[in-house]
Design an enzyme around this catalytic site. Structure first.
Site, PDB file in Angstrom:
ATOM      1  N   SER A 272     -18.706  -4.106  16.595  1.00  0.00           N
ATOM      2  CA  SER A 272     -19.642  -2.920  16.895  1.00  0.00           C
ATOM      3  C   SER A 272     -19.139  -2.808  18.508  1.00  0.00           C
ATOM      4  O   SER A 272     -18.684  -3.859  18.930  1.00  0.00           O
ATOM      5  CB  SER A 272     -21.093  -3.289  16.880  1.00  0.00           C
ATOM      6  N   ASP A 273     -19.151  -1.378  18.896  1.00  0.00           N
ATOM      7  CA  ASP A 273     -19.205  -1.249  20.391  1.00  0.00           C
ATOM      8  C   ASP A 273     -20.404  -1.887  21.142  1.00  0.00           C
ATOM      9  O   ASP A 273     -21.271  -2.147  20.255  1.00  0.00           O
ATOM     10  CB  ASP A 273     -19.048   0.419  20.766  1.00  0.00           C
ATOM     11  N   TRP A 274     -20.395  -2.137  22.443  1.00  0.00           N
ATOM     12  CA  TRP A 274     -21.614  -2.667  22.946  1.00  0.00           C
ATOM     13  C   TRP A 274     -22.857  -2.295  22.644  1.00  0.00           C
ATOM     14  O   TRP A 274     -23.072  -0.964  23.369  1.00  0.00           O
ATOM     15  CB  TRP A 274     -21.069  -3.112  24.488  1.00  0.00           C
ATOM     16  N   GLY A 275     -23.541  -2.605  21.933  1.00  0.00           N
ATOM     17  CA  GLY A 275     -24.931  -2.130  21.448  1.00  0.00           C
ATOM     18  C   GLY A 275     -25.003  -0.783  20.442  1.00  0.00           C
ATOM     19  O   GLY A 275     -26.023  -0.319  20.193  1.00  0.00           O
TER      20      GLY A 275
END
Ligand SMILES: *[C@@H]1O[C@H](CO)[C@@H](O)[C@H](O)[C@H]1NC(C)=O
Ligand SMILES: *[C@@H]1O[C@H](CO)[C@@H](O)[C@H](O)[C@H]1NC(C)=O
Ligand SMILES: *[C@@H]1O[C@H](CO)[C@@H](O)[C@H](O)[C@H]1NC(C)=O
Ligand SMILES: *[C@@H]1O[C@H](CO)[C@@H](O)[C@H](O)[C@H]1NC(C)=O
Ligand SMILES: *[C@@H]1O[C@H](CO)[C@@H](O)[C@H](O)[C@H]1NC(C)=O
Ligand SMILES: *[C@@H]1O[C@H](CO)[C@@H](O)[C@H](O)[C@H]1NC(C)=O
Ligand SMILES: *[C@@H]1O[C@H](CO)[C@@H](O)[C@H](O)[C@H]1NC(C)=O
Ligand SMILES: *[C@@H]1O[C@H](CO)[C@@H](O)[C@H](O)[C@H]1NC(C)=O
Ligand SMILES: *[C@@H]1O[C@H](CO)[C@@H](O)[C@H](O)[C@H]1NC(C)=O
Ligand SMILES: *[C@@H]1O[C@H](CO)[C@@H](O)[C@H](O)[C@H]1NC(C)=O
Ligand SMILES: *[C@@H]1O[C@H](CO)[C@@H](O)[C@H](O)[C@H]1NC(C)=O
Ligand SMILES: CC(=O)N[C@H]1CO[C@H](CO)[C@@H](O)[C@@H]1O
Length: 839
Positions: A272-275
């Site tokens: 995942s991208d951050w968050g």
């Protein structure tokens, strides 16, 4: 639907993740696709990597598998992202690090030219070397996963804040560039994570916007370069912040399970991208394999959608064993594919401080040790950076042989964009400022400069060697001083720029995306002042993308215009090489320069009061030059345009059919979903062992107690592990191998008709025919270095994929019956030769 037992956090996650769309009337929805395809190996090293991953994962407990998939928390450990480890088997945590232009957050690293500059060279060899050099620097700092390269955003919106990170809005150019970068990076022994998957085309509302798209455009435009990355063997794909058809990218079973893992046959892992993760079990079932940074779910038992929560979901069988095993296998297959088992060194730096001694666990400020060994990883990359910087410069205008410069009596350098930042090149955190020369955009796609050679500095050195009188006006606003200097010198070089970045910070009213397409800091006024008094005004532009400069193009006193993009640390040296003719420019613009902001037909969505702003990609594949062609809009400079100090002629177009026979859709079926090890599903075995001392605030795989009850709905099909049909367009990494069969070979003779050696970029465009299709699409290019008078025959391949359109009905690529024409030329509008092909 089948009822499973799930903890409360997962219930919340599922609700948050799936319900937003219902608030939007008649908004498109993403089809569901289950089960998540399991990895099974493949060509180019995947079979061996899979076998070794399978052996390794067979030894793991459920907790150890979960540890591989879950970040230990934001700033919890040394790297941008850190997974858990498997101490029992000696596997250390995996280190994931930004970003696409160099190792972020450390020292003694290089700062490379941006992706958009790499693309502007149109050189496969240089792009590959850039990837290798990047990979070597990350490897030597101890990084396992390089968070790049970027092909999303592709560049639909010319104002898109992160366009400079990627390779421009043409999918074929982006596809070649991403494949070369992935191969280069991974050959150095580091996993590349191609991002951001997918349709993250603007920064405003990136965390909630829904990019709505039809199936044909998805395949022919935005998915295209990702297919090339997968075919090149990329080990990781990062899912993006936005929604696609109203479902978040990181829990979108259609884009992850169906398009990426099934149709494109991706064998590595999705991070995942951050968050960007918004649900627990659902995201795992939709195809997410690793969550970063792992924490950020406040008020939940485990502070994470995964970690202990994933362990509970696995033990409760909300997530079937084959899916959990596949997550771990995919991560380890990527690990073995690039040789991390032999090439891994200890992590030599901390992302969060440059002190030599300090806390390894930054968030909790514990674990004092030597955290920064200050390892110099730059090697001899400065030479390559200088070469790419020079060969990415696009010469847009050059009249009366203004360039190259020879030994001059005097020269005036004018503008802040030529100067050093008085506080040093790294004075602004994440480069969120526009002070001094622009050589890098802002955001996470940054690295610290080891040094930055400004144009003023490099030009002064050249002037001193030549005994040239050198005048330097450092400020954009003192137009009197600019005019005085310009009128006093026979040559005046004006420097101007335009910046953009990632949308977590606003700079001068630009929230990542540019608020306009004009020059910054009074650049237009500065050019006008200088050109009003000096008939040999040369304009140098450092910009993230196109700027509106038709008035500069048509100004009679402006004799030359150069676009130097974002060249990285050797900026000034690269520029001097081109200005003084040590390098003959070969760059071609990787995007179209319109005359007015409206020319692209796209507007950034900046006002919306709904939680899920809807952005319809209604233009289909008609972006950038395809739109200008369709609407018959004359640009200032068209896609693929760039001048040289010599001239080239084109002749003798030939087309040879390769008699490869008809395309065969893939068929058959996969094996059944396998499971590996970890057969103990007794919750007691997942409790924290007595005496284990947790690092405060860190995310772990253990569960708090054995009562894992709560109920929610899990898609029934997600539990089906029986053999699945192979899609007609699928069957191998990158899709059906038949798609890449060369159907035609096209040749042309290129001759250097000028006085000096130079490199031409012949470009092959194809008209696919059909009323709704773009006039032409790029399908081939090469960089051809020729001595003065030299001639070479250049060959291009046209594959089945190149000749096809996506057919939504058969869900496969098909060559339509419309007549097709091949063009070869020096830009998208300088199509010098053409011939029809039978289809
Ligand atoms: C999005 O919705 C459109 C319209 O319903 C559909 O044709 C398309 O296949 C969907 N694409 C994705 C990626 O969900
Ligand atoms: C999970 O990773 C953490 C952090 O590296 C480590 O301390 C812990 O021992 C690991 N747990 C298991 C079960 O291996
Ligand atoms: C989390 O808990 C705090 C304190 O109880 C509360 O103020 C906050 O609103 C909660 N946040 C969420 C996202 O539920
Ligand atoms: C779960 O356990 C950890 C320590 O092991 C504790 O800090 C946390 O408060 C517990 N959470 C709940 C909801 O019991
Ligand atoms: C460490 O970082 C600080 C703040 O960014 C900077 O001022 C200093 O020069 C750096 N020191 C070294 C040794 O890089
Ligand atoms: C860790 O090291 C820093 C700098 O040397 C020092 O200030 C700090 O007190 C140390 N902390 C612990 C817990 O030892
Ligand atoms: C103009 O040039 C002369 C001689 O090169 C120099 O002495 C003078 O300072 C210059 N004036 C300006 C305004 O640059
Ligand atoms: C466009 O934006 C830049 C950067 O914020 C600013 O310097 C410039 O003045 C703006 N142009 C216009 C015409 O407003
Ligand atoms: C070009 O420069 C000359 C000075 O050499 C000036 O007289 C003229 O007005 C300039 N042209 C324009 C269009 O500004
Ligand atoms: C075209 O091809 C012919 C035959 O190979 C060759 O003689 C001729 O020189 C070529 N023309 C050019 C301009 O390259
Ligand atoms: C063209 O195809 C041939 C054979 O299929 C291959 O060797 C060559 O590398 C291809 N060229 C390009 C630019 O892809
Ligand atoms: C502890 C340590 O120094 N680890 C590595 C640091 O970087 C060098 C060069 O890449 C490695 O050889 C070390 O093993």
């Amino acid at each position: 639907m089948k009822i499973y037992v799930l903890p409360l956090t997962l219930v919340l996650g599922l609700l948050i993740g799936s319900n937003d769309a219902s608030s939007v009337n008649s908004a498109p929805t993403a089809p569901e696709f289950y089960p998540s395809p399991w990895s099974a190996g493949g060509p180019d090293g995947w079979d061996d990597a899979y076998k070794r991953a399978h052996e390794f994962v067979s030894k793991l407990t459920v907790l150890e598998k979960v540890n591989l998939t879950t970040g230990t928390g934001n700033q919890a450990d040394l790297c941008t992202g850190n997974t858990g480890s498997i101490p029992r088997l000696g596997l250390r945590k995996l280190c994931l690090q930004d970003g696409p232009v160099g190792v972020r957050y450390t020292d003694l690293n290089s700062a490379f030219p941006a992706g958009i500059n790499a693309a502007a060279t149109w050189s496969r060899a240089l792009i590959r070397k850039r990837g290798e050099a990047l990979g070597a620097e990350f490897r030597d700092k101890g990084v396992d996963v390089l968070l790049g390269p970027v092909v999303g955003p592709l560049g639909r919106d010319p104002a898109g804040g992160r366009n400079f990170e990627s390779f421009g809005p043409d999918p074929m150019l982006a596809g070649v560039a991403v494949a070369q970068t992935v191969e280069g990076t991974q050959s150095a022994g580091v996993i590349a994570s191609v991002k951001h998957y997918i349709l993250n085309e603007q920064e405003h509302f990136r965390g909630g916007i829904s990019s709505n798209i039809d199936d044909k455009t998805m395949h022919e435009l935005y998915l295209w370069p990702f297919a090339d990355a997968v075919r090149a063997g990329v080990g990781s794909v990062m899912c993006s912040y936005n929604k696609i058809n109203n479902t978040y990218a990181c829990e979108n079973s259609y884009v992850l399970n169906h398009l990426l893992k099934n149709e494109l046959g991706f064998q590595g892992f999705v991070v995942s991208d951050w968050g960007a993760q918004h649900s627990g079990a659902l995201s795992a079932l939709a195809g997410l394999d690793m969550t970063m940074p792992g924490d950020g779910v406040r008020n939940s038992t485990y502070g994470s959608y995964w970690g202990g929560a994933l362990t509970e979901a696995v033990l409760s069988l909300a997530i079937p064993p084959f899916r959990m095993d596949d997550m771990a296998v995919r991560i380890m297959a990527a690990f073995y594919k690039v040789g991390r088992d032999t090439k891994q060194v200890d992590i030599n730096y901390s992302s969060w401080t440059n002190e030599t001694v300090g806390p390894q666990y930054w968030h909790s400020k514990t674990g004092n040790t030597t955290i920064n060994k200050h390892v110099d990883v730059q090697g001899d990359h400065a030479g390559l950076i200088r070469e790419i910087g020079a060969k990415s410069i696009v010469l847009l205008k050059n009249i009366g042989n203004a360039l190259p410069l020879t030994r001059l009596a005097n020269i005036a350098i004018i503008g802040e964009d030529a100067q050093d930042n008085p506080n040093g090149p790294n004075a602004c955190v994440d480069r969120i400022c526009n002070i001094g020369t622009l050589a890098m955009g802002w955001g996470s796609a940054t690295a610290e400069f080891p040094y930055l050679v400004s144009p003023a500095n490099a030009l002064e050195k050249q002037a001193s060697a030549d005994d040239t009188v050198f005048t330097n006006v450092e400020n954009n606003w003192d137009l009197g001083a600019a005019r005085a200097a310009a009128s006093n010198s026979s040559t005046a070089i004006v420097f101007v720029n335009a910046n953009s970045g990632e949308g977590y910070q606003t700079l001068d009213g630009n929230f990542g995306d540019r608020k306009n397409l004009t020059l910054w800091n009074g650049g237009d006024e500065l050019i006008a002042a200088v050109a009003s008094v000096n008939p040999n005004t040369i304009v140098v532009i450092h910009s993230v993308g196109p700027v509106l400069i038709d008035h500069v193009k048509t100004h009679p006193n402006v004799t030359a215009i150069l676009w130097a993009g974002l060249p990285g640390q050797e900026s000034g040296n690269s520029l001097v090489d081109v200005l003084y003719g040590k390098v003959n420019p070969q760059g071609k613009t990787p995007f179209t320069w319109g005359k007015a902001a409206g020319d692209w037909g796209i507007t950034t969505l900046i006002n919306s009061s709904t939680p899920t702003p809807q952005q319809d990609f209604a233009e289909g594949s008609l972006i950038d030059y395809r739109y200008f062609d369709r609407e018959d809009i004359e640009p200032s400079f068209e896609f693929g345009f760039g001048l040289s100090y010599t001239n080239f002629s084109y002749a003798n177009l030939t087309i040879q059919s390769q008699d490869v026979g008809p395309y065969k859709p893939a068929s058959g079926s996969t094996s059944a979903g396998p499971t590996f090890g970890g057969t103990n599903y007794d919750p007691v075995s997942a409790l924290l062992p007595e005496g284990f001392e947790k690092v405060p605030g860190m995310i772990y795989p253990w569960i708090n107690d054995t009562d894992i009850s709560d109920e929610t709905d899990i898609p029934y099909a997600a539990h089906n592990r029986s053999a699945q049909p192979i899609l007609p367009a699928g069957g191998s990494p990158g899709g059906n191998p038949e798609l890449y069969k060369v159907v035609y070979v096209i040749t042309v003779d290129i001759t250097n008709t000028g006085e000096v050696a130079g490199t031409e970029i012949p470009q092959l465009y194809l008209s696919l025919g059909g009323p709704a299709e773009p006039k032409v699409v790029l399908r081939g290019f090469d960089d051809v270095e020729l001595q003065a008078g030299e001639k070479r025959t250049v060959a291009f391949n046209l594959t089945y994929r190149d000749l096809s359109n996506w057919d939504t009905e058969s869900q496969d690529w098909k060559v339509t019956s419309y007549p097709k024409t091949v063009y070869v030329g020096a830009s998208s509008r300088d199509l010098r030769l053409h011939a029809g092909i039978e289809s």
